[in-house]
Design an enzyme around this catalytic site. Structure first.
Site, PDB file in Angstrom:
ATOM      1  CG  ASN A   7     -84.504 -20.009 -37.464  1.00 20.92           C
ATOM      2  OD1 ASN A   7     -84.568 -20.076 -36.235  1.00 20.92           O
ATOM      3  ND2 ASN A   7     -84.023 -18.954 -38.095  1.00 20.92           N
ATOM      4  CE  LYS A  14     -87.840 -16.877 -39.735  1.00 23.36           C
ATOM      5  NZ  LYS A  14     -86.815 -15.924 -39.827  1.00 23.36           N
ATOM      6  NE  ARG A  91     -80.346 -18.417 -35.857  1.00 26.75           N
ATOM      7  CZ  ARG A  91     -80.973 -17.282 -35.606  1.00 26.75           C
ATOM      8  NH1 ARG A  91     -82.235 -17.142 -35.943  1.00 26.75           N
ATOM      9  NH2 ARG A  91     -80.347 -16.280 -35.053  1.00 26.75           N
ATOM     10  CG  HIS A 180     -76.780 -11.948 -36.186  1.00 30.01           C
ATOM     11  ND1 HIS A 180     -76.653 -10.630 -35.839  1.00 30.01           N
ATOM     12  CD2 HIS A 180     -78.099 -12.212 -36.212  1.00 30.01           C
ATOM     13  CE1 HIS A 180     -77.860 -10.096 -35.647  1.00 30.01           C
ATOM     14  NE2 HIS A 180     -78.753 -11.051 -35.869  1.00 30.01           N
ATOM     15  CG  HIS A 208     -76.274  -9.688 -39.749  1.00 35.18           C
ATOM     16  ND1 HIS A 208     -76.526 -10.869 -40.406  1.00 35.18           N
ATOM     17  CD2 HIS A 208     -77.448  -9.335 -39.170  1.00 35.18           C
ATOM     18  CE1 HIS A 208     -77.788 -11.213 -40.234  1.00 35.18           C
ATOM     19  NE2 HIS A 208     -78.371 -10.298 -39.479  1.00 35.18           N
ATOM     20  CG  LEU A 209     -75.520  -3.117 -40.994  1.00 30.21           C
ATOM     21  CD1 LEU A 209     -75.259  -1.800 -41.721  1.00 30.21           C
ATOM     22  CD2 LEU A 209     -75.066  -3.035 -39.544  1.00 30.21           C
ATOM     23  N   GLY A 212     -82.110  -7.089 -36.039  1.00 31.58           N
ATOM     24  CA  GLY A 212     -80.994  -7.292 -35.118  1.00 31.58           C
ATOM     25  C   GLY A 212     -79.734  -6.982 -35.918  1.00 31.58           C
ATOM     26  NE  ARG A 241     -82.075  -7.786 -29.288  1.00 31.66           N
ATOM     27  CZ  ARG A 241     -81.923  -8.590 -30.349  1.00 31.66           C
ATOM     28  NH1 ARG A 241     -81.076  -8.280 -31.312  1.00 31.66           N
ATOM     29  NH2 ARG A 241     -82.606  -9.710 -30.428  1.00 31.66           N
ATOM     30  CG  PHE A 285     -82.948   1.532 -41.400  1.00 34.04           C
ATOM     31  CD1 PHE A 285     -82.460   1.354 -40.128  1.00 34.04           C
ATOM     32  CD2 PHE A 285     -82.233   2.316 -42.282  1.00 34.04           C
ATOM     33  CE1 PHE A 285     -81.276   1.939 -39.736  1.00 34.04           C
ATOM     34  CE2 PHE A 285     -81.049   2.909 -41.915  1.00 34.04           C
ATOM     35  CZ  PHE A 285     -80.566   2.713 -40.634  1.00 34.04           C
ATOM     36  N   GLY A 332     -81.126  -7.037 -43.880  1.00 31.91           N
ATOM     37  CA  GLY A 332     -82.148  -6.109 -44.394  1.00 31.91           C
ATOM     38  C   GLY A 332     -81.641  -4.719 -44.762  1.00 31.91           C
ATOM     39  N   GLY A 334     -78.356  -3.615 -44.599  1.00 36.76           N
ATOM     40  CA  GLY A 334     -77.085  -3.721 -45.332  1.00 36.76           C
ATOM     41  C   GLY A 334     -77.264  -4.096 -46.788  1.00 36.76           C
ATOM     42  CD  GLU A 335     -79.146  -9.170 -47.694  1.00 41.06           C
ATOM     43  OE1 GLU A 335     -80.217  -9.352 -48.303  1.00 41.06           O
ATOM     44  OE2 GLU A 335     -78.680  -9.980 -46.873  1.00 41.06           O
ATOM     45  CD  GLU A 385     -79.005 -15.850 -40.471  1.00 46.09           C
ATOM     46  OE1 GLU A 385     -79.979 -15.240 -40.960  1.00 46.09           O
ATOM     47  OE2 GLU A 385     -78.702 -15.773 -39.277  1.00 46.09           O
TER      48      GLU A 385
END
Ligand code: AMP
Length: 399
Positions: A7, A14, A91, A180, A208-209, A212, A241, A285, A332, A334-335, A385
């Site tokens: 990626n 990565k 990717r 995504h 997908h939180l 981004g 964003r 967050f 990040g 969401g999990e 991913e």
């Protein structure tokens, strides 16, 4: 079969090596500051100590060579020879309308990546550089592209067209694409398995939180709508964003602040979102939650606005699909953030959704977090991913 997943960003690379026999990660790592002074490779072989290499990386080809060396290093490596790698999965952010599924790299694929430079000016050039670097470092090995935009290609015109003169779509491909894709495809697929839903008809919403953020709605694994648009700027409020807004704001700020359109779009991409809403406290967050806990009113309203936007999209997608079987949280926020999951679901009580607070009190594991009598299953499912890219690569090279 061992698959190398790559990626590439403009100054980073990565990677992961995945053994497809059991889908385990053998090694992963990151090259940073490629083309900039102070380049560094951090190699993380599974079961061994991390290995840091500080060597100049003027370009991605040098970075790939250093990754190859680390993979076969007698002390820190995970294989005898890079011949053990069967294929490389990449990717790539934008495939325009040309590709709706993963594809083996050939000259035509490379041309499409170039043709889409206008649509993803930062990412597509870096992605192509990564492919060419792998071709140079491992001649003859199959390279496969997994497009970030492929998942959104199954949207119908009613979902992907902007209500602007049609000629712009015809001339420039100006439409909604969504991003995504690997994450939405992976999570929606896993949710169908985990919740034992009918793979042909399952109605799934994936939130997908991350830094981004985007939401997708899919029926039978096919995307019917997703919140990002021509670029990743549309949709949810993100770390930096703005997400969707009245486009006349761009003109207004230009006139009032004496800026040009590019500068304002840069502000909407890099200085907005929760960073902007919080008055500049942070794009992270955790900092915003800490600020809210200390009584910072802007942090509190940033969190409220973030959650409302997610709930608004979920509500819209339930209407679009005329129902929903499962809602998943990933990435990040969401999990890791039980309070955001709970706050979003509180808006969805009218759907008969109920969160089990005990089940929701966890991070980063596959878990149903709704109560047994909730009308819709709510699931926490960490995205992967790289594994999705490796699976797609394996499927393509095996024909
Ligand atoms: P990602 O882009 O998926 O890596 O997500 C990164 C974002 O996840 C960070 O910027 C944080 O805002 C958020 N995040 C990570 N851990 C937590 C946590 N424990 N609680 C709340 N947010 C988190």
């Amino acid at each position: 079969m061992k698959i190398l997943v790559i990626n590439c960003g403009s100054s980073s690379l990565k990677y992961q090596v995945i053994d497809m026999d059991d889908e385990s990660v053998i090694a992963k790592g990151l090259c940073e500051r490629i083309g900039i002074e102070g380049s560094e490779l951090t190699h993380k072989p599974t079961g061994k100590a991390n290995y840091v290499v500080q060597e100049p990386m003027p370009d991605h080809t040098t970075a790939i060579k250093l990754v190859m060396d680390a993979l076969v290093d007698p002390e820190h490596g995970v294989m005898k020879s890079t011949d053990e790698i069967s294929a490389i999965g990449h990717r790539v952010v934008h495939g325009g309308t040309y590709y709706s599924s993963s594809v083996l790299v050939d000259e035509q694929v490379k041309k499409v990546i170039k043709d889409c430079y206008d649509l993803a000016p930062l990412h597509n050039p870096a992605n192509l550089t990564g492919i060419e670097a792998c071709e140079a470092a491992m001649p003859g090995k199959p390279n496969v592209v997994v497009w970030d935009t492929a998942f959104g290609m199954s949207m119908e015109p009613k979902a992907y067209l902007y209500a602007i003169p049609y000629e712009y779509y015809e001339k420039y491909g100006l439409r909604r694409y969504g991003f995504h894709g690997a994450s939405h495809a992976f999570v929606s697929g896993e949710v169908i398995k985990m919740a034992n839903l009918d793979p042909k008809t399952a109605k799934v919403i994936v939130c997908h939180l991350g830094n981004g953020a985007s939401i997708s709605a899919s029926i039978g694994g096919k995307c019917v709508d997703t919140s990002m648009g021509l670029t990743p700027l549309e949709g949810l409020i993100m770390g930096t964003r703005s997400g969707s807004l009245d486009p006349a704001i761009v003109q207004f700020i230009c006139n009032k602040e004496g800026k040009d359109v590019n500068e304002v779009i840069n502000i909407l991409n890099k200085k907005s979102g929760i960073l902007g809403l919080s008055g500049g406290v942070s794009s992270d967050f955790r900092d915003i939650e800490a600020g809210a806990a200390e009584g910072n009113e802007l942090c509190k309203s940033a969190l409220e606005a973030y959650v409302l936007r997610v709930a608004r999209y979920v509500g819209a997608y339930v209407a679009e699909m005329n129902g929903v079987d499962a809602i998943a949280f990933t990435a990040g926020v969401g999990e890791n953030d039980k309070s955001t999951r709970k706050a979003v679901c509180e808006y969805l009580g009218y759907l008969g959704i109920q969160i089990d607070d005990e089940a929701n009190d966890c991070r980063g594991e596959n878990r149903v977090i709704s109560t047994a009598d909730s009308k819709v299953k709510v699931i926490l499912l960490p995205t992967n991913e790289e594994l999705y890219i490796a699976r797609e690569t394996k499927a393509i090279v095996e024909g």
